[in-house]
Design an enzyme around this catalytic site. Sequence first.
Site, mmCIF file in Angstrom:
data_model
loop_
_atom_site.group_PDB
_atom_site.id
_atom_site.type_symbol
_atom_site.label_atom_id
_atom_site.label_comp_id
_atom_site.label_asym_id
_atom_site.label_seq_id
_atom_site.Cartn_x
_atom_site.Cartn_y
_atom_site.Cartn_z
ATOM 1 N N LYS A 13 0.831 -1.223 0.000
ATOM 2 C CA LYS A 13 0.000 0.000 0.000
ATOM 3 C C LYS A 13 0.860 1.266 0.000
ATOM 4 C CE LYS A 13 -2.416 -0.687 3.840
ATOM 5 N NZ LYS A 13 -2.208 -2.085 4.308
ATOM 6 N N ARG A 90 -10.268 0.474 8.036
ATOM 7 C CA ARG A 90 -9.819 -0.883 8.334
ATOM 8 C C ARG A 90 -10.932 -1.725 8.943
ATOM 9 N NH1 ARG A 90 -4.064 0.458 8.735
ATOM 10 N NH2 ARG A 90 -2.786 -1.400 8.827
ATOM 11 N N ARG A 129 10.917 -6.500 5.774
ATOM 12 C CA ARG A 129 10.772 -5.066 6.074
ATOM 13 C C ARG A 129 11.182 -4.791 7.520
ATOM 14 N NH1 ARG A 129 4.973 -2.247 5.419
ATOM 15 N NH2 ARG A 129 4.647 -2.921 7.564
ATOM 16 N N ARG A 135 10.484 -1.012 12.553
ATOM 17 C CA ARG A 135 9.122 -0.833 13.081
ATOM 18 C C ARG A 135 8.828 -1.872 14.142
ATOM 19 N NH1 ARG A 135 4.473 0.335 8.679
ATOM 20 N NH2 ARG A 135 3.339 -0.947 10.175
ATOM 21 N N ARG A 146 -1.422 -9.238 13.278
ATOM 22 C CA ARG A 146 -1.941 -8.240 12.327
ATOM 23 C C ARG A 146 -2.675 -8.919 11.179
ATOM 24 N NH1 ARG A 146 3.320 -5.366 11.040
ATOM 25 N NH2 ARG A 146 2.140 -4.001 9.649
#
Length: 193
Positions: A13, A90, A129, A135, A146
Amino acid sequence: MNIVIFGAPGCGKGTQSERIIDKYGLHHISTGEVLRDHIARGTDNGKIADEYISRGQLIPDELMVAMLANELDADPTLLAKGVIFDGFPRTVPQAHALKKMLADRGSKVDAVVGLEVPEEELIDRLIKRGAQSGRSDDNPETIRNRLEVYNAQTLPLRDFYQGEGLYRNINGSGSIDQIAADINAAIDAATAD
Ligand code: AMP
């Protein structure tokens, strides 16, 4: 023109939003970035958000909707130019709230771009990532949460937007350039009339 970019964590995204912004000159609102900014600044909302994000859970709808309304009202030129909503809505209640929020401001969602990527590929991308981004939520346990949260709470939005005639399914597994080209074609088709 307002676009929602929709898909699971790790679907691309953020990357594809940047491409869309460059091509169509839209403003970018990423609720994940808004929340990370609040956390970095140590605001009250940031402190609340941190608790949820680090567990891989969603921020409660009411708080998230209020924070998004603040973002929209902070800059009245945003909707005049057009916005790409990245990471919002969401949940189905958030989608209803977005519809109302935009209608109240004389605007609407024009297209929903759904990036579809198989789950194994998502996990792979998120772990890679995490190694680079630092993160706090890109670690294996939070990633699993998630994805579960996505399947349970966010995926039903696809039906919602299909029902509204706005959903455009994009294969999110190819090269970045190919996916960007498919998205452009979908946006052009959706906004042609
Ligand atoms: P993202 O950068 O879009 O992956 O968002 C990172 C995290 O922020 C998510 O895992 C959620 O905990 C939280 N978050 C972002 N957007 C929303 C939203 N629209 N509703 C609830 N929580 C959100």
